[in-house]
Motif scaffolding. Structure first.
Motif, PDB file in Angstrom:
ATOM      1  N   SER A   3       7.758   6.875 -75.213  1.00  0.00           N
ATOM      2  CA  SER A   3       8.485   8.070 -75.646  1.00  0.00           C
ATOM      3  C   SER A   3       8.632   8.082 -77.165  1.00  0.00           C
ATOM      4  O   SER A   3       8.932   7.054 -77.778  1.00  0.00           O
ATOM      5  CB  SER A   3       9.866   8.136 -74.993  1.00  0.00           C
ATOM      6  OG  SER A   3      10.607   6.951 -75.245  1.00  0.00           O
ATOM      7  N   ILE A   4       8.429   9.268 -77.751  1.00  0.00           N
ATOM      8  CA  ILE A   4       8.506   9.454 -79.193  1.00  0.00           C
ATOM      9  C   ILE A   4       9.372  10.666 -79.495  1.00  0.00           C
ATOM     10  O   ILE A   4       9.194  11.727 -78.900  1.00  0.00           O
ATOM     11  CB  ILE A   4       7.107   9.653 -79.801  1.00  0.00           C
ATOM     12  CG1 ILE A   4       6.248   8.402 -79.614  1.00  0.00           C
ATOM     13  CG2 ILE A   4       7.206  10.002 -81.291  1.00  0.00           C
ATOM     14  CD1 ILE A   4       4.800   8.573 -80.069  1.00  0.00           C
ATOM     15  N   LEU A   5      10.313  10.495 -80.413  1.00  0.00           N
ATOM     16  CA  LEU A   5      11.143  11.602 -80.884  1.00  0.00           C
ATOM     17  C   LEU A   5      10.584  12.116 -82.204  1.00  0.00           C
ATOM     18  O   LEU A   5      10.298  11.328 -83.108  1.00  0.00           O
ATOM     19  CB  LEU A   5      12.590  11.136 -81.083  1.00  0.00           C
ATOM     20  CG  LEU A   5      13.542  12.152 -81.742  1.00  0.00           C
ATOM     21  CD1 LEU A   5      13.777  13.341 -80.813  1.00  0.00           C
ATOM     22  CD2 LEU A   5      14.858  11.485 -82.118  1.00  0.00           C
ATOM     23  N   ILE A   6      10.433  13.437 -82.310  1.00  0.00           N
ATOM     24  CA  ILE A   6      10.013  14.039 -83.571  1.00  0.00           C
ATOM     25  C   ILE A   6      11.137  14.949 -84.047  1.00  0.00           C
ATOM     26  O   ILE A   6      11.470  15.944 -83.400  1.00  0.00           O
ATOM     27  CB  ILE A   6       8.714  14.851 -83.412  1.00  0.00           C
ATOM     28  CG1 ILE A   6       7.582  13.966 -82.882  1.00  0.00           C
ATOM     29  CG2 ILE A   6       8.313  15.476 -84.751  1.00  0.00           C
ATOM     30  CD1 ILE A   6       6.285  14.709 -82.631  1.00  0.00           C
ATOM     31  N   ALA A   7      11.746  14.575 -85.185  1.00  0.00           N
ATOM     32  CA  ALA A   7      12.813  15.383 -85.773  1.00  0.00           C
ATOM     33  C   ALA A   7      12.186  16.545 -86.532  1.00  0.00           C
ATOM     34  O   ALA A   7      11.275  16.347 -87.343  1.00  0.00           O
ATOM     35  CB  ALA A   7      13.671  14.528 -86.705  1.00  0.00           C
ATOM     36  N   MET A   8      12.678  17.757 -86.292  1.00  0.00           N
ATOM     37  CA  MET A   8      11.985  18.938 -86.789  1.00  0.00           C
ATOM     38  C   MET A   8      12.872  19.840 -87.633  1.00  0.00           C
ATOM     39  O   MET A   8      14.051  20.031 -87.353  1.00  0.00           O
ATOM     40  CB  MET A   8      11.427  19.745 -85.603  1.00  0.00           C
ATOM     41  CG  MET A   8      10.442  18.976 -84.740  1.00  0.00           C
ATOM     42  SD  MET A   8       9.744  19.989 -83.424  1.00  0.00           S
ATOM     43  CE  MET A   8       8.820  21.196 -84.384  1.00  0.00           C
ATOM     44  N   ASP A   9      12.281  20.356 -88.687  1.00  0.00           N
ATOM     45  CA  ASP A   9      12.766  21.523 -89.401  1.00  0.00           C
ATOM     46  C   ASP A   9      11.538  22.186 -90.026  1.00  0.00           C
ATOM     47  O   ASP A   9      10.416  21.883 -89.622  1.00  0.00           O
ATOM     48  CB  ASP A   9      13.860  21.173 -90.435  1.00  0.00           C
ATOM     49  CG  ASP A   9      13.344  20.307 -91.587  1.00  0.00           C
ATOM     50  OD1 ASP A   9      12.108  20.139 -91.728  1.00  0.00           O
ATOM     51  OD2 ASP A   9      14.176  19.794 -92.351  1.00  0.00           O
ATOM     52  N   GLU A  10      11.736  23.093 -90.964  1.00  0.00           N
ATOM     53  CA  GLU A  10      10.587  23.817 -91.503  1.00  0.00           C
ATOM     54  C   GLU A  10      10.125  23.284 -92.864  1.00  0.00           C
ATOM     55  O   GLU A  10       9.487  23.998 -93.629  1.00  0.00           O
ATOM     56  CB  GLU A  10      10.918  25.305 -91.582  1.00  0.00           C
ATOM     57  CG  GLU A  10      11.063  25.922 -90.198  1.00  0.00           C
ATOM     58  CD  GLU A  10      11.277  27.426 -90.216  1.00  0.00           C
ATOM     59  OE1 GLU A  10      10.595  28.131 -89.440  1.00  0.00           O
ATOM     60  OE2 GLU A  10      12.124  27.896 -91.004  1.00  0.00           O
TER      61      GLU A  10
END
Length: 286
Positions: A3-10
């Motif tokens: 499992s991998i978490l990808i923190a996102m914004d623009e």
């Protein structure tokens, strides 16, 4: 790795983080969690005047507040940004045929990300968020706080990150470096990457001992590995950055932050300096 978490914004670096994180998940056969955090601090910037007055003691009554015009606009912005990010996330995951889920949470950004990291094997995050000046080379405060607080590996991705088939591992024998060596070896084996291990110390004997440990540890992995001793450098991070320029890796793996914050304040943080100078992703381990 499952499992991998990808923190996102623009931000630009977050877009690079998405591409690299999803590609890595495909290779590992991992599920990806995309996370967008509605930063509650953006709402608190626009507290109604009556509530501020009550908080300062000018009024004893707690008013029944309504959202300000600015807060309503921030809420609309949250929804629009989340929709754009979710659409891009799902399209990218489908392109790579990766199992995925998208989450939207509200709170303090670094606190929410830290909590979600407990549920995954690794987190992928951009070097700095969209609210942090693009002209600055330093990692943003969210990334910096996450690196200090989570015990999970964190892959920090710069803007327009370049990748290739070479990994540079910095090793000094510390506990964090031991974890970095182990994870770096696993990645190198999985991806069939060349490896260079660099050991930095004040003198050649002190630098050679960790390198001998690394050599013995990596031998069973049957990797194409080279070993470099660097000694006498006033700042360890300078020697590591020199090796980055020489070896030109597509991934750097190091232990995240030392224990002595005073030394870090006086001489500078190896972790932060490497993140600032690297043009490839940096995997940090604690």
């Amino acid at each position: 790795m499952k499992s991998i978490l990808i923190a996102m914004d623009e931000s630009k670096s977050a877009k690079s983080a998405l591409s690299i994180g999803v590609a890595l998940a495909r290779i590992c056969g991992a599920k990806v969690k995309g996370l967008y955090v509605e930063d509650i601090m953006r709402l608190l910037e626009w507290q109604p005047a009556e509530l501020i007055s009550a908080g300062m003691g000018f009024s004893s009554a707690i008013p029944e507040t309504k959202p300000t015009v600015e807060q309503v606009e921030v809420e609309k912005g949250f929804i629009a940004e989340a929709n754009r990010l979710e659409k891009n996330f799902k399209e990218t995951c489908k392109k790579f045929a990766v199992n995925h889920t998208f989450l939207t949470k509200r709170g303090r950004v670094h606190e929410i990300i830290k909590e979600i990291t407990k549920t995954v094997d690794m987190t992928v995050i951009g070097r700095r968020g969209k609210t942090y000046p693009e002209t600055s080379k330093e990692p943003g405060p969210v990334t910096d706080n996450l690196l200090r607080q989570t015990t999970r590996p964190v892959l920090v991705v710069p803007e327009d990150a370049k990748v290739n088939n070479k990994i540079l591992i910095a090793y000094d024998g510390s506990q964090n470096a031991q974890r970095a060596l182990s994870i770096g070896a696993a990645f190198a084996k999985l991806l069939n990457f060349d490896v260079r291990v660099v050991s930095v110390a004040n003198d050649i004997d002190s630098a050679q001992k960790p390198l001998d440990e690394a050599n013995e540890f990596l031998t069973p992995y049957e990797l194409n590995a080279t070993y470099v001793v660097d000694f006498g450098a006033a700042m360890p991070w300078k020697a590591i950055i020199d090796q980055i320029k020489i070896f030109d890796p597509g991934l750097v793996v190091i232990g995240a932050f030392g224990e002595n914050r005073l030394v870090e304040l006086i001489f500078g943080s190896t972790t932060k300096q490497v993140i600032m100078e690297a043009t490839c992703p940096v995997l940090l381990c604690r």
